[in-house]
Design a protein around this motif. Structure first.
Motif, PDB file in Angstrom:
ATOM      1  N   SER A  54       3.523 143.126  57.942  1.00  0.00           N
ATOM      2  CA  SER A  54       2.641 144.272  58.224  1.00  0.00           C
ATOM      3  C   SER A  54       2.614 144.546  59.726  1.00  0.00           C
ATOM      4  O   SER A  54       3.005 143.692  60.532  1.00  0.00           O
ATOM      5  N   GLN A  55       2.116 145.716  60.064  1.00  0.00           N
ATOM      6  CA  GLN A  55       1.983 146.076  61.480  1.00  0.00           C
ATOM      7  C   GLN A  55       1.076 145.046  62.172  1.00  0.00           C
ATOM      8  O   GLN A  55       1.326 144.654  63.308  1.00  0.00           O
ATOM      9  N   ARG A  56       0.052 144.626  61.469  1.00  0.00           N
ATOM     10  CA  ARG A  56      -0.874 143.641  62.060  1.00  0.00           C
ATOM     11  C   ARG A  56      -0.140 142.328  62.359  1.00  0.00           C
ATOM     12  O   ARG A  56      -0.271 141.763  63.441  1.00  0.00           O
ATOM     13  N   THR A  57       0.660 141.869  61.384  1.00  0.00           N
ATOM     14  CA  THR A  57       1.387 140.605  61.574  1.00  0.00           C
ATOM     15  C   THR A  57       2.328 140.694  62.771  1.00  0.00           C
ATOM     16  O   THR A  57       2.399 139.766  63.587  1.00  0.00           O
ATOM     17  N   VAL A  58       3.035 141.838  62.879  1.00  0.00           N
ATOM     18  CA  VAL A  58       3.979 141.995  63.994  1.00  0.00           C
ATOM     19  C   VAL A  58       3.217 142.014  65.323  1.00  0.00           C
ATOM     20  O   VAL A  58       3.607 141.356  66.286  1.00  0.00           O
ATOM     21  N   PHE A  59       2.090 142.723  65.344  1.00  0.00           N
ATOM     22  CA  PHE A  59       1.302 142.774  66.587  1.00  0.00           C
ATOM     23  C   PHE A  59       0.785 141.386  66.958  1.00  0.00           C
ATOM     24  O   PHE A  59       0.942 140.929  68.095  1.00  0.00           O
ATOM     25  N   GLU A  60       0.170 140.728  65.973  1.00  0.00           N
ATOM     26  CA  GLU A  60      -0.425 139.405  66.265  1.00  0.00           C
ATOM     27  C   GLU A  60       0.649 138.415  66.727  1.00  0.00           C
ATOM     28  O   GLU A  60       0.412 137.600  67.606  1.00  0.00           O
ATOM     29  N   GLY A  61       1.849 138.542  66.134  1.00  0.00           N
ATOM     30  CA  GLY A  61       2.890 137.568  66.435  1.00  0.00           C
ATOM     31  C   GLY A  61       3.745 137.913  67.642  1.00  0.00           C
ATOM     32  O   GLY A  61       4.595 137.124  68.043  1.00  0.00           O
ATOM     33  N   SER A  62       3.556 139.099  68.200  1.00  0.00           N
ATOM     34  CA  SER A  62       4.437 139.456  69.317  1.00  0.00           C
ATOM     35  C   SER A  62       3.684 139.922  70.556  1.00  0.00           C
ATOM     36  O   SER A  62       3.833 139.357  71.633  1.00  0.00           O
ATOM     37  N   VAL A  83      19.198 150.987  66.770  1.00  0.00           N
ATOM     38  CA  VAL A  83      19.903 152.213  66.407  1.00  0.00           C
ATOM     39  C   VAL A  83      18.912 153.245  65.889  1.00  0.00           C
ATOM     40  O   VAL A  83      17.767 152.916  65.563  1.00  0.00           O
ATOM     41  N   THR A  84      19.350 154.474  65.808  1.00  0.00           N
ATOM     42  CA  THR A  84      18.482 155.525  65.301  1.00  0.00           C
ATOM     43  C   THR A  84      18.057 155.187  63.870  1.00  0.00           C
ATOM     44  O   THR A  84      18.840 154.643  63.093  1.00  0.00           O
ATOM     45  N   ASN A  85      16.783 155.464  63.575  1.00  0.00           N
ATOM     46  CA  ASN A  85      16.189 155.179  62.257  1.00  0.00           C
ATOM     47  C   ASN A  85      15.904 153.700  62.013  1.00  0.00           C
ATOM     48  O   ASN A  85      15.585 153.317  60.900  1.00  0.00           O
ATOM     49  N   ALA A  86      16.028 152.862  63.050  1.00  0.00           N
ATOM     50  CA  ALA A  86      15.774 151.429  62.861  1.00  0.00           C
ATOM     51  C   ALA A  86      14.287 151.155  62.613  1.00  0.00           C
ATOM     52  O   ALA A  86      13.925 150.133  62.032  1.00  0.00           O
ATOM     53  N   GLY A  87      13.416 152.056  63.107  1.00  0.00           N
ATOM     54  CA  GLY A  87      11.975 151.843  62.937  1.00  0.00           C
ATOM     55  C   GLY A  87      11.246 151.606  64.248  1.00  0.00           C
ATOM     56  O   GLY A  87      10.123 151.081  64.258  1.00  0.00           O
ATOM     57  N   LYS A  88      11.839 152.010  65.362  1.00  0.00           N
ATOM     58  CA  LYS A  88      11.212 151.780  66.674  1.00  0.00           C
ATOM     59  C   LYS A  88       9.889 152.539  66.796  1.00  0.00           C
ATOM     60  O   LYS A  88       8.870 151.959  67.155  1.00  0.00           O
ATOM     61  N   THR A  89       9.924 153.837  66.470  1.00  0.00           N
ATOM     62  CA  THR A  89       8.708 154.654  66.605  1.00  0.00           C
ATOM     63  C   THR A  89       7.634 154.156  65.642  1.00  0.00           C
ATOM     64  O   THR A  89       6.464 154.040  65.997  1.00  0.00           O
ATOM     65  N   PHE A  90       8.050 153.838  64.417  1.00  0.00           N
ATOM     66  CA  PHE A  90       7.103 153.330  63.421  1.00  0.00           C
ATOM     67  C   PHE A  90       6.433 152.064  63.946  1.00  0.00           C
ATOM     68  O   PHE A  90       5.217 151.902  63.872  1.00  0.00           O
ATOM     69  N   THR A  91       7.229 151.158  64.495  1.00  0.00           N
ATOM     70  CA  THR A  91       6.684 149.884  64.965  1.00  0.00           C
ATOM     71  C   THR A  91       5.818 150.085  66.201  1.00  0.00           C
ATOM     72  O   THR A  91       4.776 149.455  66.341  1.00  0.00           O
ATOM     73  N   PHE A  92       6.248 150.971  67.078  1.00  0.00           N
ATOM     74  CA  PHE A  92       5.527 151.129  68.339  1.00  0.00           C
ATOM     75  C   PHE A  92       4.257 151.963  68.171  1.00  0.00           C
ATOM     76  O   PHE A  92       3.193 151.575  68.648  1.00  0.00           O
TER      77      PHE A  92
END
Ligand SMILES: Nc1ncnc2c1ncn2[C@@H]1O[C@H](COP(=O)(O)OP(=O)(O)OP(=O)(O)O)[C@@H](O)[C@H]1O
Length: 166
Positions: A54-62, A83-92
Motif C-alpha cells: 500500500s501507499q502507507r507501507t511504501v511511505f513508512e518503509g522508505s 520508464v514511462t507508466n512505471a508508477g512514479k506519479t502514482f507513488t509520489f
C-alpha cells in the motif's frame, strides 16, 4: 497480457533483491552463445516492496525516516526513476483517496510544526536561510497574491474533478 509478460520477467526474491530475466524470445537458443546478452540479472536494493504494497507501507518503509531526519536539520532527497507508466506519479503524488509520498511527507511536516507556526505575515523567506521584513503595503500584496493563487488552485481542482467524472 502486458502485465503477465512483465511479471514473468521480474521476480522479487526477498525484501532486498530482484531478478530480471530477459523475455523468452530474447534468450539464446544454444548454451554458451556469447554474442547474446546475459539472460538473468540480480539487483540488490535497500528495500524492495511487493507489487501489492500500500501507499502507507511504501511511505513508512522508505520516506518517513528521511522526513524525520530532515525535521532534525538533516538533508535528504527523494526522487522517482523509471520508464514511462512505471508508477512514479502514482507513488509520489497518488490519487486523492490514496495519497502518495509527497502529501504524506507534507502531512508529517505540518503536523510536527503545529503550534510553532508564525501566524503573522510580516516576514518573507529569502533563498534558504534568510528572510526580509515586509512593510504593511508589501504584506497586503503578499496576502492578495496568496488568496488569488489558492482560488486558482481550487478552480483548477474543480475542473479536474469535473472532467474526471465525465
Ligand atoms: N501501485 C499502483 N496501484 C494502482 N495503479 C497504479 C499503481 N502504480 C501505477 N498505477 C497506474 O498506472 C498508470 C501509470 O502510472 P503513472 O502515471 O504513475 O506512471 P509514471 O511512471 O508517472 O509515468 P510517466 O513517466 O509516463 O509520467 C496510472 O494509470 C496509475 O494510476
Amino acid at each position: 497480457m502486458k502485465i503477465t509478460f512483465l511479471l514473468a520477467c521480474v521476480t522479487i526474491e526477498g525484501p532486498n533483491s530482484v531478478v530480471i530475466r530477459a523475455p523468452r524470445f530474447c534468450q539464446p537458443n544454444r548454451q554458451g552463445d556469447k554474442s547474446l546478452p546475459q539472460t538473468a540479472q540480480r539487483f540488490t536494493f535497500t528495500q524492495v516492496f511487493d507489487p501489492d504494497a500500500s501507499q502507507r507501507t511504501v511511505f513508512e518503509g522508505s520516506v518517513r525516516g528521511l522526513v524525520q531526519d530532515a525535521l532534525q536539520g538533516g538533508n535528504c532527497l527523494v526522487f522517482t526513476y523509471g520508464v514511462t507508466n512505471a508508477g512514479k506519479t502514482f507513488t509520489f503524488l497518488g490519487p486523492d483517496h490514496n495519497s502518495g509520498l509527497l502529501p504524506r511527507s507534507l502531512s508529517v511536516i505540518f503536523n510536527s510544526i503545529k503550534g510553532h507556526q508564525y501566524s503573522r505575515s510580516d516576514l518573507k523567506p529569502q533563498r534558504c536561510r534568510d528572510f526580509s521584513r515586509l512593510t504593511p503595503e508589501q504584506q497586503a500584496a503578499e496576502i492578495s497574491t496568496k488568496k488569488n493563487l489558492l482560488r486558482l488552485l481550487k478552480e483548477v481542482g474543480h475542473e479536474f474533478c469535473y472532467h474526471d467524472s465525465d
